[in-house]
Design a protein around this motif. Structure first.
Motif, mmCIF file in Angstrom:
data_model
loop_
_atom_site.group_PDB
_atom_site.id
_atom_site.type_symbol
_atom_site.label_atom_id
_atom_site.label_comp_id
_atom_site.label_asym_id
_atom_site.label_seq_id
_atom_site.Cartn_x
_atom_site.Cartn_y
_atom_site.Cartn_z
ATOM 1 N N SER A 175 -13.383 61.570 26.936
ATOM 2 C CA SER A 175 -13.246 62.934 27.433
ATOM 3 C C SER A 175 -12.186 63.644 26.594
ATOM 4 C CB SER A 175 -12.850 62.914 28.915
ATOM 5 O OG SER A 175 -12.692 64.217 29.423
ATOM 6 N N LEU A 176 -12.635 64.534 25.707
ATOM 7 C CA LEU A 176 -11.748 65.208 24.758
ATOM 8 C C LEU A 176 -11.380 66.578 25.313
ATOM 9 C CD1 LEU A 176 -13.838 63.264 23.198
ATOM 10 C CD2 LEU A 176 -13.190 64.564 21.168
ATOM 11 N N SER A 177 -10.096 66.916 25.327
ATOM 12 C CA SER A 177 -9.679 68.160 25.966
ATOM 13 C C SER A 177 -8.692 68.973 25.142
ATOM 14 C CB SER A 177 -9.032 67.869 27.332
ATOM 15 O OG SER A 177 -9.966 67.360 28.252
ATOM 16 N N ALA A 178 -8.670 70.276 25.473
ATOM 17 C CA ALA A 178 -7.591 71.192 25.113
ATOM 18 C C ALA A 178 -7.213 71.859 26.440
ATOM 19 C CB ALA A 178 -8.034 72.203 24.074
ATOM 20 N N TRP A 179 -6.646 71.074 27.336
ATOM 21 C CA TRP A 179 -6.428 71.457 28.745
ATOM 22 C C TRP A 179 -5.022 72.024 28.901
ATOM 23 C CZ3 TRP A 179 -10.027 70.087 32.813
ATOM 24 C CH2 TRP A 179 -9.587 70.383 34.104
ATOM 25 N N PRO A 180 -4.917 73.309 29.269
ATOM 26 C CA PRO A 180 -3.604 73.937 29.381
ATOM 27 C C PRO A 180 -3.042 73.871 30.796
ATOM 28 C CG PRO A 180 -5.296 75.598 29.565
ATOM 29 C CD PRO A 180 -6.018 74.268 29.424
ATOM 30 N N ASP A 203 -9.616 62.659 35.789
ATOM 31 C CA ASP A 203 -9.730 61.468 34.954
ATOM 32 C C ASP A 203 -9.869 60.200 35.796
ATOM 33 O OD1 ASP A 203 -9.604 62.783 32.524
ATOM 34 O OD2 ASP A 203 -7.447 62.503 32.274
ATOM 35 N N THR A 204 -9.012 60.042 36.779
ATOM 36 C CA THR A 204 -9.069 58.818 37.582
ATOM 37 C C THR A 204 -10.304 58.805 38.475
ATOM 38 O OG1 THR A 204 -7.588 59.832 39.223
ATOM 39 C CG2 THR A 204 -6.579 58.438 37.551
ATOM 40 N N ALA A 205 -10.675 59.964 39.014
ATOM 41 C CA ALA A 205 -11.836 60.023 39.901
ATOM 42 C C ALA A 205 -13.125 59.706 39.157
ATOM 43 C CB ALA A 205 -11.935 61.396 40.557
ATOM 44 N N ARG A 206 -13.299 60.288 37.959
ATOM 45 C CA ARG A 206 -14.540 60.060 37.223
ATOM 46 C C ARG A 206 -14.658 58.603 36.781
ATOM 47 N NH1 ARG A 206 -14.748 64.760 38.755
ATOM 48 N NH2 ARG A 206 -15.233 63.454 40.548
ATOM 49 N N ALA A 207 -13.544 57.983 36.395
ATOM 50 C CA ALA A 207 -13.588 56.557 36.038
ATOM 51 C C ALA A 207 -14.003 55.724 37.238
ATOM 52 C CB ALA A 207 -12.228 56.104 35.513
ATOM 53 N N ASP A 209 -15.494 56.806 40.113
ATOM 54 C CA ASP A 209 -16.837 57.192 40.575
ATOM 55 C C ASP A 209 -17.906 56.318 39.920
ATOM 56 O OD1 ASP A 209 -15.925 59.343 42.052
ATOM 57 O OD2 ASP A 209 -16.433 60.848 40.543
ATOM 58 N N ASN A 210 -17.749 56.148 38.619
ATOM 59 C CA ASN A 210 -18.808 55.539 37.816
ATOM 60 C C ASN A 210 -18.487 54.133 37.348
ATOM 61 O OD1 ASN A 210 -20.672 57.968 37.520
ATOM 62 N ND2 ASN A 210 -18.687 58.803 36.918
ATOM 63 N N GLN A 211 -17.280 53.669 37.680
ATOM 64 C CA GLN A 211 -16.837 52.322 37.307
ATOM 65 C C GLN A 211 -17.022 52.096 35.802
ATOM 66 O OE1 GLN A 211 -19.246 50.578 40.529
ATOM 67 N NE2 GLN A 211 -17.354 49.646 41.298
ATOM 68 N N VAL A 212 -16.412 53.015 35.026
ATOM 69 C CA VAL A 212 -16.443 52.946 33.576
ATOM 70 C C VAL A 212 -15.008 53.053 33.054
ATOM 71 C CG1 VAL A 212 -18.745 53.978 33.366
ATOM 72 C CG2 VAL A 212 -16.715 55.459 33.341
ATOM 73 N N PHE A 213 -14.818 52.695 31.797
ATOM 74 C CA PHE A 213 -13.549 52.964 31.139
ATOM 75 C C PHE A 213 -13.546 54.425 30.692
ATOM 76 C CE2 PHE A 213 -13.525 48.355 30.856
ATOM 77 C CZ PHE A 213 -12.191 48.066 31.122
ATOM 78 N N TRP A 214 -12.434 55.095 30.967
ATOM 79 C CA TRP A 214 -12.312 56.522 30.709
ATOM 80 C C TRP A 214 -11.169 56.724 29.709
ATOM 81 C CZ3 TRP A 214 -15.455 60.265 32.772
ATOM 82 C CH2 TRP A 214 -15.062 61.601 32.621
ATOM 83 N N VAL A 215 -11.485 57.311 28.563
ATOM 84 C CA VAL A 215 -10.487 57.530 27.516
ATOM 85 C C VAL A 215 -10.315 59.038 27.359
ATOM 86 C CG1 VAL A 215 -9.763 56.976 25.171
ATOM 87 C CG2 VAL A 215 -11.284 55.413 26.406
ATOM 88 N N ILE A 234 -5.692 56.106 29.294
ATOM 89 C CA ILE A 234 -6.790 55.157 29.431
ATOM 90 C C ILE A 234 -6.869 54.792 30.905
ATOM 91 C CG2 ILE A 234 -7.803 52.995 28.650
ATOM 92 C CD1 ILE A 234 -7.076 54.811 26.325
ATOM 93 N N VAL A 235 -8.058 54.925 31.504
ATOM 94 C CA VAL A 235 -8.267 54.590 32.910
ATOM 95 C C VAL A 235 -9.321 53.501 32.994
ATOM 96 C CG1 VAL A 235 -8.731 55.502 35.222
ATOM 97 C CG2 VAL A 235 -7.803 57.014 33.454
ATOM 98 N N ASP A 236 -9.090 52.504 33.845
ATOM 99 C CA ASP A 236 -10.071 51.421 33.967
ATOM 100 C C ASP A 236 -11.114 51.739 35.031
ATOM 101 O OD1 ASP A 236 -9.106 50.739 36.518
ATOM 102 O OD2 ASP A 236 -8.135 48.892 35.840
ATOM 103 N N PRO A 237 -12.154 50.929 35.175
ATOM 104 C CA PRO A 237 -13.231 51.229 36.128
ATOM 105 C C PRO A 237 -12.806 51.237 37.590
ATOM 106 C CG PRO A 237 -14.021 49.715 34.447
ATOM 107 C CD PRO A 237 -12.542 49.797 34.283
ATOM 108 N N GLY A 238 -11.605 50.762 37.874
ATOM 109 C CA GLY A 238 -11.086 50.844 39.232
ATOM 110 C C GLY A 238 -10.249 52.072 39.479
#
Length: 300
Positions: A175-180, A203-207, A209-215, A234-238
């Motif tokens: 998930s690539l951002s320019a989040w202000p 970030d934590t919810a989407r990881a 929700d789908n039990q995936v690694f979120w970068v 980095i967020v783990d599937p939990g």
């Protein structure tokens, strides 16, 4: 077998040489840390818009402050590939379509010899549509580090986006951002800002929700009127944050075992398996079907 993931928080500008120098520095740091997959921010080639909303940069009003529009087969992408070599990298840029006019807020996953996949941002916030056209699909790509899905910034606010990719076998979502930070009532400490809170929560919810690694990467510092909140992670599937930069520029790095983590996390409650698509019909109904329910009640 372990895989080392890294998410970057850094400031990229209109100066392409500055961008290439920064990418070189980050690539060297990643190699020293044994990173296999490096996720750079949205608009890492040429920077993001300098403002948003009614006074945002638009193709109609100016071309001076717009990010440079580049082609996938152009010299800018080739320069990045030359820098990164055999490292697998996700990077954001303004893509120029084949018609020579249409611009997309895009991301690609690539290494020095191959582009494994590209994505054009689907969800556009705060007048971004005045500067970019919207994409219309999500893809998941086979890469040296596994099956990876790409999304950009505001996409993370939409659970459907990540779910589509998880159902297509994504093990990692970049998930690539320019989040202000918030434009009004900005918190004195940006780590406490309400937009920082939302960025981290998505970030934590989407990881989870789908039990995936979120970068999750992000721009940092300031550009134009925007103050970025960093917080690459980095967020783990939990839903656990394994590493984060917080507000600082830098690199969040985590070594993970994809297969072992999935076996453990999905052994009991496996969210993708336990879905009930038969009751989700309204999710795909045309927008007009729901609009009456969204409208605020009129005041007497």
């Amino acid at each position: 077998m372990t895989t080392t993931l890294a998410a970057v928080s850094a400031n990229f500008t209109r100066d392409l040489e500055q961008n290439y120098t920064l990418i070189t520095t980050l690539t060297e740091r990643a190699r020293a840390a044994g990173v296999h997959f490096l996720v750079l921010p949205e608009a890492a080639i040429g920077g993001y818009l300098s403002s948003l909303g009614n006074h945002g940069d638009t193709v109609r009003t100016t071309k001076k402050s717009l990010p440079p529009a580049i082609r996938l087969d152009g010299p800018e992408i080739a320069r990045v590939q030359q820098i990164i070599g055999d490292l697998t990298v996700a990077i954001g840029f303004c893509e120029l379509a084949d018609d020579g006019e249409t611009r997309y807020n895009s991301a690609a996953i690539l290494d020095g010899t191959q582009v494994y996949g590209t994505y054009r941002k689907v969800h556009q916030p705060l007048g971004e549509s005045m500067s970019y056209s919207a994409g219309s699909r999500y893809g998941v790509f086979d890469t040296p580090v596994g099956r990876v899905g790409l999304q950009i910034c505001y996409d993370k606010a939409f659970p459907e986006a990540a779910r589509l990719m998880a159902l297509d076998g994504a093990q990692i979502i970049a998930s690539l951002s320019a989040w202000p930070a918030a434009r009004t009532a900005t918190a004195q400490n940006l780590q406490d800002d309400r937009w920082t809170y939302r960025f981290n929560l998505f970030d934590t919810a989407r990881a989870l929700d789908n039990q995936v690694f979120w970068v999750s990467s992000n721009q940092s510092g300031t550009f134009g009127s925007l103050r970025y909140v960093g917080n690459a992670k980095i967020v783990d599937p939990g839903g656990n944050i394994l590493a984060t930069t917080l507000l600082d520029s830098g690199m969040a790095v985590a070594e993970v075992d994809l297969d072992a983590t999935f076996r453990t996390t999905r052994a009991g409650m496996f969210h993708l398996r336990d879905r009930r698509p038969d009751v989700y019909g309204p999710l795909t109904a045309p927008t007009a079907f729901h609009e009456a329910g969204w409208k605020a009640p009129a005041h007497a």
